[in-house]
Design a protein around this motif. Structure first.
Motif, short mmCIF file in Angstrom:
data_model
loop_
_atom_site.label_atom_id
_atom_site.label_comp_id
_atom_site.label_asym_id
_atom_site.label_seq_id
_atom_site.Cartn_x
_atom_site.Cartn_y
_atom_site.Cartn_z
N LEU A 256 -3.97 -4.06 -5.23
CA LEU A 256 -3.62 -4.78 -4.01
C LEU A 256 -4.34 -6.12 -3.95
CD1 LEU A 256 -3.59 -1.90 -1.35
CD2 LEU A 256 -1.63 -3.06 -2.40
N ALA A 257 -5.62 -6.12 -4.35
CA ALA A 257 -6.36 -7.38 -4.35
C ALA A 257 -5.75 -8.36 -5.34
CB ALA A 257 -7.83 -7.13 -4.68
N SER A 258 -5.37 -7.83 -6.51
CA SER A 258 -4.77 -8.70 -7.52
C SER A 258 -3.44 -9.28 -7.05
CB SER A 258 -4.58 -7.92 -8.82
OG SER A 258 -3.95 -8.71 -9.80
N LEU A 259 -2.61 -8.43 -6.45
CA LEU A 259 -1.32 -8.92 -5.94
C LEU A 259 -1.51 -9.90 -4.79
CD1 LEU A 259 0.67 -5.56 -6.00
CD2 LEU A 259 0.93 -7.50 -7.55
N GLY A 260 -2.50 -9.63 -3.94
CA GLY A 260 -2.77 -10.56 -2.85
C GLY A 260 -3.22 -11.91 -3.37
N ARG A 261 -4.12 -11.90 -4.35
CA ARG A 261 -4.58 -13.17 -4.92
C ARG A 261 -3.44 -13.90 -5.61
NH1 ARG A 261 -8.82 -9.96 -6.51
NH2 ARG A 261 -8.00 -9.88 -8.64
N ALA A 262 -2.58 -13.15 -6.30
CA ALA A 262 -1.45 -13.78 -6.97
C ALA A 262 -0.52 -14.44 -5.96
CB ALA A 262 -0.69 -12.75 -7.80
N GLU B 226 -8.40 5.43 -5.33
CA GLU B 226 -8.77 4.41 -4.35
C GLU B 226 -9.13 3.09 -5.04
OE1 GLU B 226 -10.04 7.39 -4.57
OE2 GLU B 226 -9.18 8.42 -2.81
N VAL B 227 -9.89 3.21 -6.12
CA VAL B 227 -10.29 1.99 -6.84
C VAL B 227 -9.08 1.32 -7.46
CG1 VAL B 227 -11.63 1.10 -8.79
CG2 VAL B 227 -12.63 2.82 -7.28
N VAL B 228 -8.19 2.11 -8.03
CA VAL B 228 -6.98 1.55 -8.64
C VAL B 228 -6.14 0.83 -7.60
CG1 VAL B 228 -4.84 2.12 -9.85
CG2 VAL B 228 -6.96 3.26 -10.49
N PRO C 80 0.81 -1.23 0.00
CA PRO C 80 0.00 0.00 0.00
C PRO C 80 0.83 1.26 0.00
CG PRO C 80 -0.92 -1.60 1.52
CD PRO C 80 0.40 -2.15 1.08
N ARG C 81 1.99 1.26 0.68
CA ARG C 81 2.85 2.45 0.66
C ARG C 81 3.36 2.72 -0.75
NH1 ARG C 81 7.67 2.69 3.75
NH2 ARG C 81 7.94 0.44 3.52
N LEU C 82 3.67 1.63 -1.46
CA LEU C 82 4.14 1.79 -2.84
C LEU C 82 3.06 2.40 -3.72
CD1 LEU C 82 6.38 1.23 -4.96
CD2 LEU C 82 5.32 -1.01 -5.29
N PHE C 83 1.82 1.94 -3.56
CA PHE C 83 0.74 2.44 -4.42
C PHE C 83 0.27 3.82 -4.02
CE2 PHE C 83 0.53 -2.01 -5.60
CZ PHE C 83 0.25 -1.94 -6.95
N GLU C 84 0.62 4.26 -2.84
CA GLU C 84 0.33 5.65 -2.50
C GLU C 84 1.10 6.60 -3.41
OE1 GLU C 84 1.19 6.24 1.56
OE2 GLU C 84 -0.52 5.09 2.33
N VAL C 85 2.26 6.15 -3.88
CA VAL C 85 3.08 6.97 -4.77
C VAL C 85 2.56 6.90 -6.20
CG1 VAL C 85 5.40 7.32 -5.69
CG2 VAL C 85 5.07 6.66 -3.30
N TYR C 86 2.16 5.66 -6.66
CA TYR C 86 1.82 5.46 -8.07
C TYR C 86 0.32 5.47 -8.35
CZ TYR C 86 6.66 4.05 -8.78
OH TYR C 86 8.03 4.04 -8.86
N ALA C 87 -0.52 5.53 -7.32
CA ALA C 87 -1.96 5.44 -7.56
C ALA C 87 -2.48 6.61 -8.38
CB ALA C 87 -2.71 5.36 -6.23
N GLU C 88 -1.83 7.77 -8.26
CA GLU C 88 -2.26 8.94 -9.03
C GLU C 88 -1.92 8.79 -10.51
OE1 GLU C 88 -4.02 11.34 -7.94
OE2 GLU C 88 -3.96 10.88 -5.79
N ASP C 89 -1.05 7.86 -10.86
CA ASP C 89 -0.66 7.65 -12.25
C ASP C 89 -1.80 6.96 -13.00
OD1 ASP C 89 0.53 7.15 -14.68
OD2 ASP C 89 2.46 6.57 -13.81
N ASP C 90 -2.29 7.59 -14.08
CA ASP C 90 -3.39 7.00 -14.84
C ASP C 90 -3.00 5.67 -15.48
OD1 ASP C 90 -4.95 9.13 -14.20
OD2 ASP C 90 -4.58 10.23 -16.08
N ALA C 91 -1.71 5.42 -15.60
CA ALA C 91 -1.29 4.20 -16.25
C ALA C 91 -1.77 2.97 -15.50
CB ALA C 91 0.24 4.16 -16.38
N LEU C 92 -1.77 3.01 -14.18
CA LEU C 92 -2.21 1.85 -13.40
C LEU C 92 -3.71 1.59 -13.59
CD1 LEU C 92 -0.28 2.26 -10.04
CD2 LEU C 92 0.04 0.49 -11.78
N GLY C 93 -4.46 2.60 -13.93
CA GLY C 93 -5.90 2.42 -14.14
C GLY C 93 -6.26 1.99 -15.55
N PHE C 94 -5.27 1.89 -16.43
CA PHE C 94 -5.54 1.49 -17.81
C PHE C 94 -5.92 0.00 -17.86
CE2 PHE C 94 -3.52 -0.19 -21.83
CZ PHE C 94 -4.58 0.15 -22.64
#
Length: 907
Positions: A817-823, A810-812, A747-761
């Protein structure tokens, strides 16, 4: 008639008159007596006889038609005099009765007392009437003999007279003489046919041959002067020559001479042109400087149009139907070009690349349309300037009236009859009998102009795809392994600009070249082209993400990303290569998002173009249902497209689907969208492998830890020998602790990258449509859609899936996180835990403690347990519970069997 005898028209008519029916006549002619010997005749004899009969019957029918028309004309002329003739005959009969009455009284007075009075009167009257009848018959026969002698004298002098007139160049008088003789031919045939001693076939066949021969001589004498007059644009001479040819019923030959002479300069330009790629003998220096067809063809059409424009003032002064004549001139000129336009267009594809060839063909097509518009304007001017009567019916001139109309039809019949007996000058394309003959080849001039392009229009889809591939070349700038993330993403974006620019040109090319009829092929070509572009990048990405993240080549330099500069992330267990690949995946995802945005705008542009075409087509379908769509093009061009295989049910279905009144359906470019989804999955897979690589590295040694085989040992307590001290909850192992810490750090990592639209693609591609096909290959739980549905309403989620609204950070974050947890859970339960060979009691307790610790963490990430919970339950069983579980149906699952093997519950 014997089967091999010469068959003539007169003999056919005579035998038909004598026969009771046609079948009897045919059997007689074919010499079929009906006995067994009739089969001995060879079939070839019957075939030859039938051919001769067919020819003779055709000639007889034509002659009969001509004779009947002459009889109708004679009756029409004699009808007004019929009443006068009847009255004159009545007066003559009354006068004869008076004469007889004056001559009979003396005889009556002399025989008034005699007994034989009545018999004498009857005898005298009969003798007088018989004498009068004899004299009348003699008179009629003498007049007939006189007419025959005059006719014979006329025919015997015909050749000499016409030859003399030709020598004197009195062509009009010679034509008038031949025309008069031709008109008398049917009357003469009817007269001689009533004379038993005269063979009509033997008399009239030589006369017909003489007429044809003299007409050929007249045409041969006229042709040099006619060619000179046409070449010099001598309208008055051409007009007089046209009247002569019409008089001898050879209007078609005049048109052939005129067309051939007028088009000679245009045909010469075409035949002498030196075109690049064409082979042929060279007799001039022009062969050394060939020109491209795309440069020559427009200039050729310009010269052709200039010639046609000059004809606009001459044709109305020569021909009674200038509009049709002008169209026929275009048709015949295009038809005699050698090599044909179709051959030269085909040579473009044989001698060059498809990209250049199709572009050249489209340019030539536009030049042809410009020529067609110019020719159509000339025809409209001719149509507008024509007299009203000529416009309504071109079969006669305004001053000729009804008799001339009948004569025009008669000339057409006679011309067709003479054409079967061999006339001078072969009929060419566009040859017509007379103005009123009804043939109208010139109406197809625009079809002849556009026919060479039809095959390329039908194959537009495949040709356009080849053009796009050749124009773009390789969609990759090189080996992207050697490019860092930013440069690779920039290269993809720049290449995408070229891709969609080429696609925009394809839309314009389709509208120009096929006028919307090639829409189906266009959509297929564009869909395949864009999807291939994306798939090439996907394949390159897939070749990288298929390897161990720790062994993937990096940039070789320390990244300067904000993530490394942030001290909060300094403790994350990622190498410089890992950070480089994270950056690369994010940049490529951003590039994929940019491509999808461009794809959306392009699809909107494509939809707008197709809707315009659909509106025009549906209007054509609604007006009479013909479906002929000709916006700004000639009728013939529209018919060619409408009658081609392009106008199929697929086109109608596509245009109905994109109609403005139709509810939007699936995407027009489904393969392109699917390719983008696959591209996103490939990058997401790579990013996920990098993010989880430290955890996977810790779990690699997890199955071989000595903890799993350790025995339970109790430390001695002073003064309490033999007392069992209770065991409290175990702490997680070091490996489990590191894995748990790694998950908690995400979650700390995604706090930095969550604003990046690329992750939501293409966030939905993190899980498959059924929630069981993750980017890593497996999933346990509800899937990403559940996480997204939890964070937002279902309607909003649907809109985001369609790409209309960007996902919130938040959705991204929740989805990733859910995807990484399931993986992680899937990797642990599928690949790691089954490798443990033996579990002691203490080892099982430790494993249960580790799984409980990890369960708490992944549950916090929004992942349902699934197999992880089952592993924890089985590992935590005592031996008695485990054996009981195996004895029940519950122990038949894979996990229960694996734990039983590890715990040695079965031998």
């Amino acid at each position: 008639m014997a089967s091999t005898a010469t068959v003539t028209a007169a003999s056919v008519v005579e035998q038909l008159d004598k026969s009771s029916d046609v079948l009897t006549w045919l059997n007689t002619v074919l010499n079929v007596p009906g006995d067994a010997t009739s089969n001995d005749l060879p079939l070839v004899v019957h075939a030859s006889t039938l051919d001769a009969l067919q020819t003779a019957t055709s000639i007889a029918a034509q002659s009969t038609s001509a004779t009947l028309e002459h009889i109708i004309d004679d009756i029409a002329r004699a009808a007004p005099r019929l009443a006068y003739d009847i009255h004159f005959t009545r007066d003559g009969a009354l006068a004869l009765r008076n004469v007889l009455a004056q001559s009979l009284p003396p005889l009556q007075s002399r025989s008034s007392g005699r007994t034989t009075t009545d018999a004498a009167e009857s005898d005298a009257t009969s003798k007088i009437l018989e004498r009068l009848q004899h004299l009348d018959t003699l008179r009629v026969r003498m007049e007939a003999a006189r007419d025959v002698l005059r006719e014979a004298e006329s025919w015997s002098a015909l050749e000499t007279e016409v030859t003399t007139l030709l020598a004197e160049k009195a062509y009009a008088r010679a034509a008038c003489r031949l025309s008069a003789s031709a008109r008398l031919m049917p009357v003469s045939a009817a007269r001689t046919a009533t004379t038993p001693s005269t063979s009509s076939g033997g008399v009239h066949e030589p006369r017909r041959a003489l007429l044809t021969s003299l007409a050929n001589q007249l045409e041969a004498a006229l042709s040099p002067d006619l060619v000179r007059a046409v070449t010099a644009c001598d309208v008055e001479s051409c007009k007089s020559f046209y009247a002569i040819f019409v008089d001898i019923e050879r209007e078609g030959e005049f048109r052939n001479y005129y067309y051939g002479t007028r088009r000679s300069s245009i045909v010469e330009i075409w035949s002498k042109a030196v075109i690049e790629g064409e082979s042929g003998s060279s007799d001039s220096s022009d062969r050394e400087n060939p020109q491209s067809l795309s440069a020559f063809y427009p200039s050729f059409l310009s010269s052709f149009l200039t010639m046609l424009s000059g004809e606009r003032t001459a044709l109305p002064n020569i021909f009674p139907d200038p509009e049709r004549t002008h169209a026929a001139l275009i048709y015949t000129t295009l038809s005699v070009l050698t090599p044909s336009p179709a051959q030269r267009l085909a040579a473009l594809f044989h001698n060059g690349s498809s990209a250049t060839a199709l572009k050249d063909v489209v340019k030539l097509f536009q030049a042809s349309e410009e020529f067609a518009r110019g020719a159509e304007r000339i025809l409209e001017k001719l149509r507008a300037s024509a007299p009203p009567l000529l416009t309504a019916s071109s079969s006669s001139s305004p001053s000729e009236g009804k008799p001339s109309r009948r004569r025009s039809v008669r000339m057409s019949m006679s011309w067709r009859s003479m054409s079967n007996m061999g006339r001078l000058g072969g009929g060419g394309i566009g040859t017509t009998g007379t103005t009123g003959s009804g043939s109208d080849e010139g109406a197809e001039w625009d079809q002849c102009l556009f026919q060479p392009f039809l095959d390329f229009q039908v194959d537009f889809g495949s040709l356009e795809r080849r053009l796009l591939d050749e124009t773009l070349g390789s969609p990759l700038p090189g080996n992207i392994r050697n490019l860092d993330g930013d440069r690779a993403a920039r290269a993809m974006r720049e290449r995408a600009v070229d891709v969609f620019s080429a696609a925009e040109e394809s839309i314009e090319r389709s509208l120009v070249f096929t006028h919307g009829y090639g829409s189906v092929g266009l959509v297929r070509a564009l869909d395949t082209f864009i999807s291939t572009f994306v798939e090439t990048w996907t394949n390159s990405i897939s070749s990288l993400v298929g390897t161990d993240p720790r062994s993937m080549p990096g940039s070789g330099s320390k990244p300067t990303s904000a993530a490394l500069e942030d001290e909060e992330l300094a403790d994350l267990d990622y190498t410089s290569q890992d950070w480089a690949h994270i950056q690369k995946a994010l940049h490529l995802l951003a590039a994929g998002r940019a491509v999808k945005d461009r794809l959306g705008m392009f699809e909107t542009r494509l939809m707008a173009s197709l809707r315009q075409v659909s509106t025009a087509f549906r209007m054509a379908w609604g007006n009479g249902g013909s479906g002929v769509y000709t916006p700004g093009i000639t009728k013939g061009q529209g018919l060619l497209l409408a009658q081609s295989s392009l106008n199929a049910l697929e086109l109608r279905a596509l245009l109905t689907r994109v109609a403005p009144s139709t509810r939007p359906g699936p995407s027009l470019l489904p393969s392109a969208h699917t390719a983008l989804t696959a591209f996103a999955r490939a990058n997401q897979r790579g990013l996920q492998r990098v993010l989880l690589s430290p955890l996977y590295a810790h779990l690699a040694i997890y199955p071989t830890l000595p903890l799993w085989i350790a025995a339970r040992v109790q430390d001695a307590v002073p003064g309490m020998a033999g007392v069992i001290v209770p065991t409290f909850s175990l702490s997680p192992s070091d490996v489990a602790h590191r894995v748990g810490d790694g998950l908690l750090n995400l979650p700390r990592l995604f706090e930095v990258y969550a604003e990046d639209d690329a992750l939501g693609f293409e966030l939905e591609s993190l899980a498959g449509p059924d929630g069981s096909d993750m980017v890593t290959g497996t999933v346990t739980g509800a899937g990403t859609a559940t996480v997204m549905g939890t964070a937002m309403g279902s309607g909003e989620a649907d809109e985001r899936r369609q790409g209309q609204v960007p996902h919130s950070p938040e959705v991204v974050t929740a989805a990733w996180l859910a995807s990484l947890g399931r993986a992680t859970v899937a990797h642990l339960t599928r690949d790691v835990l089954p490798q443990i060979k033996t579990l002691s009691g203490a080892g099982a307790a430790q494993l249960s403690a580790d799984l409980g610790y990890l369960e708490t963490i992944v549950r916090a990430l929004g992942v349902e347990m699934g197999d992880l919970e089952r592993w924890k339950a089985c590992v935590g069983m005592t031996d008695e519970e485990g054996r009981a579980m195996l004895a029940s149906d519950e122990g038949s699952d894979r996990i229960g069997q694996l734990v039983a093997r590890m715990r040695k519950w079965v031998v």
